[in-house]
Write a protein that holds these residues in place. Sequence first.
Motif, PDB file in Angstrom:
ATOM      1  N   ARG A 129       7.670  16.199  -8.272  1.00 16.38           N
ATOM      2  CA  ARG A 129       6.664  17.268  -8.274  1.00 16.38           C
ATOM      3  C   ARG A 129       5.271  16.719  -8.560  1.00 16.38           C
ATOM      4  N   GLN A 130       5.175  15.785  -9.516  1.00 17.12           N
ATOM      5  CA  GLN A 130       3.883  15.181  -9.827  1.00 17.12           C
ATOM      6  C   GLN A 130       3.378  14.329  -8.663  1.00 17.12           C
ATOM      7  N   LEU A 131       4.302  13.674  -7.960  1.00 20.26           N
ATOM      8  CA  LEU A 131       3.918  12.834  -6.823  1.00 20.26           C
ATOM      9  C   LEU A 131       3.297  13.651  -5.695  1.00 20.26           C
ATOM     10  N   ARG A 132       3.738  14.885  -5.527  1.00 22.74           N
ATOM     11  CA  ARG A 132       3.183  15.723  -4.459  1.00 22.74           C
ATOM     12  C   ARG A 132       1.691  15.961  -4.652  1.00 22.74           C
ATOM     13  N   LYS A 133       1.250  15.977  -5.911  1.00 25.74           N
ATOM     14  CA  LYS A 133      -0.185  16.142  -6.179  1.00 25.74           C
ATOM     15  C   LYS A 133      -0.952  14.845  -5.925  1.00 25.74           C
ATOM     16  N   ILE A 134      -0.286  13.721  -6.146  1.00 27.42           N
ATOM     17  CA  ILE A 134      -0.919  12.420  -5.931  1.00 27.42           C
ATOM     18  C   ILE A 134      -1.073  12.129  -4.438  1.00 27.42           C
ATOM     19  N   ARG A 135      -0.012  12.380  -3.682  1.00 25.94           N
ATOM     20  CA  ARG A 135      -0.017  12.092  -2.247  1.00 25.94           C
ATOM     21  C   ARG A 135      -0.958  13.040  -1.521  1.00 25.94           C
ATOM     22  N   GLY A 136      -1.993  12.501  -0.975  1.00 29.56           N
ATOM     23  CA  GLY A 136      -2.997  13.321  -0.306  1.00 29.56           C
ATOM     24  C   GLY A 136      -4.090  13.771  -1.250  1.00 29.56           C
TER      25      GLY A 136
ATOM     26  N   GLU B 241      -2.432   7.600 -14.999  1.00 34.87           N
ATOM     27  CA  GLU B 241      -0.990   7.755 -14.856  1.00 34.87           C
ATOM     28  C   GLU B 241      -0.397   6.506 -14.213  1.00 34.87           C
ATOM     29  N   ASN B 242       0.818   6.159 -14.642  1.00 35.63           N
ATOM     30  CA  ASN B 242       1.582   5.130 -13.945  1.00 35.63           C
ATOM     31  C   ASN B 242       2.372   5.838 -12.849  1.00 35.63           C
ATOM     32  N   VAL B 243       1.955   5.644 -11.591  1.00 31.22           N
ATOM     33  CA  VAL B 243       2.562   6.359 -10.469  1.00 31.22           C
ATOM     34  C   VAL B 243       4.068   6.123 -10.404  1.00 31.22           C
ATOM     35  N   LEU B 244       4.513   4.964 -10.845  1.00 31.92           N
ATOM     36  CA  LEU B 244       5.936   4.626 -10.761  1.00 31.92           C
ATOM     37  C   LEU B 244       6.789   5.459 -11.708  1.00 31.92           C
ATOM     38  N   ASN B 245       6.163   6.150 -12.666  1.00 30.31           N
ATOM     39  CA  ASN B 245       6.911   6.957 -13.624  1.00 30.31           C
ATOM     40  C   ASN B 245       6.841   8.460 -13.333  1.00 30.31           C
ATOM     41  N   LEU B 246       6.136   8.844 -12.269  1.00 28.03           N
ATOM     42  CA  LEU B 246       5.931  10.268 -12.003  1.00 28.03           C
ATOM     43  C   LEU B 246       7.171  10.918 -11.391  1.00 28.03           C
TER      44      LEU B 246
ATOM     45  N   CYS C 277       0.820  -1.217   0.000  1.00 28.07           N
ATOM     46  CA  CYS C 277       0.000   0.000   0.000  1.00 28.07           C
ATOM     47  C   CYS C 277       0.853   1.266   0.000  1.00 28.07           C
ATOM     48  N   MET C 278       1.966   1.257   0.719  1.00 32.25           N
ATOM     49  CA  MET C 278       2.827   2.437   0.739  1.00 32.25           C
ATOM     50  C   MET C 278       3.439   2.710  -0.633  1.00 32.25           C
ATOM     51  N   SER C 279       3.622   1.650  -1.418  1.00 38.18           N
ATOM     52  CA  SER C 279       4.210   1.825  -2.754  1.00 38.18           C
ATOM     53  C   SER C 279       3.232   2.478  -3.726  1.00 38.18           C
ATOM     54  N   LEU C 280       1.924   2.489  -3.398  1.00 41.74           N
ATOM     55  CA  LEU C 280       0.939   3.079  -4.303  1.00 41.74           C
ATOM     56  C   LEU C 280       1.200   4.567  -4.529  1.00 41.74           C
ATOM     57  N   ALA C 281       1.745   5.237  -3.512  1.00 45.08           N
ATOM     58  CA  ALA C 281       2.119   6.650  -3.657  1.00 45.08           C
ATOM     59  C   ALA C 281       3.624   6.822  -3.512  1.00 45.08           C
TER      60      ALA C 281
ATOM     61  N   HIS D  40      -3.951  21.122  -1.247  1.00 48.87           N
ATOM     62  CA  HIS D  40      -4.695  20.413  -2.288  1.00 48.87           C
ATOM     63  C   HIS D  40      -6.003  21.088  -2.699  1.00 48.87           C
ATOM     64  N   ARG D  41      -6.501  22.042  -1.886  1.00 47.77           N
ATOM     65  CA  ARG D  41      -7.753  22.715  -2.233  1.00 47.77           C
ATOM     66  C   ARG D  41      -7.602  24.223  -2.018  1.00 47.77           C
ATOM     67  N   PRO D  42      -6.760  24.852  -2.805  1.00 46.51           N
ATOM     68  CA  PRO D  42      -6.494  26.287  -2.611  1.00 46.51           C
ATOM     69  C   PRO D  42      -7.712  27.171  -2.849  1.00 46.51           C
ATOM     70  N   ASP D  43      -8.776  26.623  -3.436  1.00 46.94           N
ATOM     71  CA  ASP D  43      -9.977  27.414  -3.707  1.00 46.94           C
ATOM     72  C   ASP D  43     -10.840  27.614  -2.457  1.00 46.94           C
ATOM     73  N   VAL D  44     -10.560  26.892  -1.360  1.00 48.03           N
ATOM     74  CA  VAL D  44     -11.342  27.046  -0.126  1.00 48.03           C
ATOM     75  C   VAL D  44     -11.047  28.409   0.481  1.00 48.03           C
ATOM     76  N   GLU D  45     -12.080  29.218   0.679  1.00 51.69           N
ATOM     77  CA  GLU D  45     -11.891  30.591   1.158  1.00 51.69           C
ATOM     78  C   GLU D  45     -11.708  30.643   2.669  1.00 51.69           C
TER      79      GLU D  45
END
Length: 334
Positions: A87-94, A79-84, A50-54, A125-130
Motif C-alpha cells: 500500500r505504501q509503495l503505491r504512493k511511491i510509484r508515480g 523512508e527505506n523503500v525496501l521496507n515499505l 533503477c527498477m528496484s528503486l520503486a 496522485h493528485r486528487p485535488d485537481v478539479e
Amino acid sequence: MTILDVKNLTIEFQSERGWLPAVTDVSFHLRKGEILALVGESGCGKSISCMSLARLLPSPPARIARGEVLLTCRNGETENVLNLTPRQLRKIRGGEIAYIFQEPSVSLNPVFRIGAQIAEAIELHRPDVENVEQEVADLLRKVGIPSPEERMRLYPHELSGGMQQRVMIAMALASRPSILVADEPTTALDVTIQAQILDLLAEVRNQFGMSIILVTHNLGIVSEMADRVCVMYAGRIVETAPVRELIDHPRHPYASALLAAVPKLGGTHGKLSTIPGSVPPPARFPAGCRFCDRCSLCAALPEKEREICETVVPEMREISPGHFCACHRIGAER
C-alpha cells in the motif's frame, strides 16, 4: 540536498544454478534538481538497479538480497523503500518516483485513449485537481504535442514514436514526482526526435526542479545532459565523477575504453576502437574485478601481479574531490 541514497544494493535472480547476482553492492546518491547518468554496456545492470528503486522487479524470480534505498519524500520524511508495504509503495510509484521506459509503444496501454491514461495518474496522485481534462491538455501542451484537446482522444497506435514518448513524459509529469527515471528514453527514435526529447527532459528539470536519473549507453548524451556520471560494469559501479571530470579524465580502464570507442568528428581514418570480449553473464562473474578479463592494464601485468585483480574485489577510492574509482591499479598511492 540528497533526496535518494542507495547503499550496497544487491539484486539476485533465481536460476537452475541457484541465486545469481545481477547487481552487487551498488551505491549512489541523487541530489535535488540533479541529472545523474548511469552508463555502461547492455547487460551491466543499469535498468535493473533503477527498477528496484520503486521495487518494480517481479519476485520471484528477482530478490533484493541486501541494501537500502533511502528516499526523502516531499513531506520531508525519509523512508527505506525496501521496507515499505504494498500500500505504501503505491504512493511511491508515480507519486515520488516516475519512469519513462525505452519502448513507449509497449508501455502505453493500446486499448485506452492517451488522455485517459494520463488522467488516471492525475486522479491517483493528485486528487485535488478539479478539472482533470484541462490538466491533461495542459500537460500534453507542455511536452510539445500540438492540438492537445484533439490528440488526447487518440489511441497510442495513432501517434508516432516521438509523440508516444512525449505522452510517456506527460504521464510521468502528471503526478509531479520528485524523481524521474528515464531509461534509454531515445531508443528507436531518429536523431532529430532524440534531440527534441532530450531538450524536453532538460526543460522539465529546469521548470519543475525535478531530479532525473538518465540510463544510457550514449556518452554523447551524457556529456550534454548530466551533472554526474556513474559507470557500471557487470553489476557493479566502477567509477563515479562529475560529468566533465569523467569525460576529460577517466581513470577506470573500462570508462577509458568506453570513451575511446566513441567516434570523433574529424578524427583520423581507420578502425574504431573497441573493447575486446563481452560483459560476462552473472553465472560467470570473476571473483575479483569483473573487468579483469577484458582489461588492458591487467593484461599488461606479469602473471603474479594479476592475481589481485582476478581474486580481490577492488574498493571504491576517492582519487580526487568527488571522483571515485574502483581499480587496484588506480589510486594505489593513497
